[in-house]
Scaffold this active site. Structure first.
Site, PDB file in Angstrom:
ATOM      1  N   GLY A   7     -22.685 -27.387  40.626  1.00 50.45           N
ATOM      2  CA  GLY A   7     -23.559 -26.026  40.141  1.00 50.45           C
ATOM      3  C   GLY A   7     -23.331 -25.841  38.712  1.00 50.45           C
ATOM      4  N   HIS A   8     -22.052 -25.655  38.361  1.00 41.08           N
ATOM      5  CA  HIS A   8     -21.977 -25.333  36.942  1.00 41.08           C
ATOM      6  C   HIS A   8     -22.595 -26.286  36.004  1.00 41.08           C
ATOM      7  CE1 HIS A   8     -18.217 -23.363  38.784  1.00 41.08           C
ATOM      8  NE2 HIS A   8     -18.595 -22.277  38.175  1.00 41.08           N
ATOM      9  N   ASP A  64     -25.035 -16.640  43.054  1.00 39.51           N
ATOM     10  CA  ASP A  64     -24.389 -15.230  43.083  1.00 39.51           C
ATOM     11  C   ASP A  64     -25.644 -14.259  42.775  1.00 39.51           C
ATOM     12  OD1 ASP A  64     -21.454 -15.861  43.404  1.00 39.51           O
ATOM     13  OD2 ASP A  64     -22.133 -17.021  41.459  1.00 39.51           O
ATOM     14  N   LEU A 103     -14.898 -25.920  37.682  1.00 43.02           N
ATOM     15  CA  LEU A 103     -16.269 -26.481  37.737  1.00 43.02           C
ATOM     16  C   LEU A 103     -16.651 -27.381  38.625  1.00 43.02           C
ATOM     17  CD1 LEU A 103     -16.657 -26.592  33.698  1.00 43.02           C
ATOM     18  CD2 LEU A 103     -16.926 -24.696  35.345  1.00 43.02           C
ATOM     19  N   VAL A 137     -27.099 -25.445  44.066  1.00 45.07           N
ATOM     20  CA  VAL A 137     -26.761 -26.753  44.135  1.00 45.07           C
ATOM     21  C   VAL A 137     -26.082 -26.745  45.689  1.00 45.07           C
ATOM     22  CG1 VAL A 137     -25.583 -28.877  43.551  1.00 45.07           C
ATOM     23  CG2 VAL A 137     -26.785 -27.370  41.886  1.00 45.07           C
ATOM     24  N   GLY A 183     -26.174 -18.873  37.873  1.00 38.51           N
ATOM     25  CA  GLY A 183     -26.447 -19.339  39.153  1.00 38.51           C
ATOM     26  C   GLY A 183     -27.238 -18.488  40.308  1.00 38.51           C
ATOM     27  N   LEU A 228     -22.620 -25.104  46.750  1.00 36.16           N
ATOM     28  CA  LEU A 228     -21.200 -25.521  46.000  1.00 36.16           C
ATOM     29  C   LEU A 228     -20.515 -23.918  45.567  1.00 36.16           C
ATOM     30  CD1 LEU A 228     -22.113 -28.763  43.858  1.00 36.16           C
ATOM     31  CD2 LEU A 228     -21.492 -28.499  46.364  1.00 36.16           C
TER      32      LEU A 228
END
Ligand code: PAF
Length: 278
Positions: free
Chosen positions: A33-34, A147, A30, A173, A144, A181
């Protein structure tokens, strides 16, 4: 934060959590971004469930399943600190017993770009996400934007199968130099890391040229010139945001998308084209 590994237990526990329930699926390793997905889920939901499962179905032969970074204890700590209420971390055997044989085919959208380079990848993603949605039963799914093709495929599957979940896409992010990221950034050596932000610059150049009114081929040629010398471009294109079909007369909503190899590491990135060009 409660940690559950058994798929048979997770459904009952999730159904007793206060609604609305937000769900953030992850494969671990992680980064910020996560955590931005969890933060958005936290803002919008009374309860947040995350999953941490490195899904073997979405890795092709010769891909990096064994090499994929794993840090369960570290990831668990980050999710707890971010305010996740329940973490589902099943084993591959629990998710896919020996008799498991179902696969979700999202059609041609899953066969282009990432799907062409990684055959079967999106079937693996769609299959695990649909199973996770059935087990967790969330009101909203947080994905996100990095992807972008994955989000388009999952939107399609969720719509086609009438799954009762809303999808929210959370913006990518980036590092200060523009690099998106990604768990895969950990594989980059020093010189590859220095070159990697040129993928973002290439997409910015493509979008800017299109917005100035250049044709797609002119804009692509200009943009390719901004990619670092040693990098190998897999694709650079403009696609309809919903269908992921390449488009020439750029009309929003669309994405400029790109994938490039820096050494042995493949990175993907994209930018939205949301507004009509002036
Ligand atoms: O984006 C990811 O990390 C994975 O593809 C997902 C959505 C968790 C499915 O394994």
């Amino acid at each position: 934060m409660r940690l559950i590994a058994d798929p048979a237990e997770v459904r009952g526990l999730c159904s007793s959590l206060p609604r609305p329930l937000g769900f953030v699926p992850t494969m671990g390793a992680l980064h910020e971004g996560h955590l931005a997905l969890v933060a958005r889920a936290r803002e919008r939901s009374a309860s947040v469930v995350a999953s941490l499962f490195v899904n073997p179905l979405q890795f092709g032969a010769g891909e990096d399943l064994q090499r994929y970074p794993r840090d369960f204890a570290g990831d668990r700590g980050k999710l707890e600190a971010a305010g996740v209420d329940l973490l589902f971390g099943p084993s591959p055997e629990a998710m896919y017993p020996a008799t498991f044989s179902t696969s979700i085919d999202a059609g041609s959208m899953a066969d282009s770009f990432e799907g062409a380079i990684r055959p079967g990848h999106f079937a693996g993603v769609a299959t695990v996400v649909v199973k996770l949605l059935h087990l967790v039963g969330p009101d909203a799914l947080f994905l996100g934007q990095k992807d972008a093709q994955q989000t388009a495929v999952l939107h399609r599957v969720i719509h086609d199968l009438a799954l009762p979940v809303e999808v929210e896409i959370v913006e990518t992010v980036r590092e200060a130099d523009g690099l998106a990221l990604s768990s895969r950034n950990a594989y980059l050596n020093e010189s590859e890391r220095a070159a990697a932000p040129t993928l973002h610059r290439c997409l910015l150049a493509l979008r800017a040229a299109l917005e100035r009114g250049a044709s797609k081929s002119e804009a692509s040629a200009q943009a390719r010139g901004t990619l670092a010398g040693g990098a190998k471009l897999d694709y650079l294109d403009v696609v309809d945001a919903e269908t992921f079909e390449p488009i020439d007369d750029v009309r929003p909503p669309a994405f400029v998308i790109g994938a490039a190899r820096f050494g042995t590491t493949r990175l993907i990135d994209n930018l939205w084209i949301r507004e009509a060009r002036a």
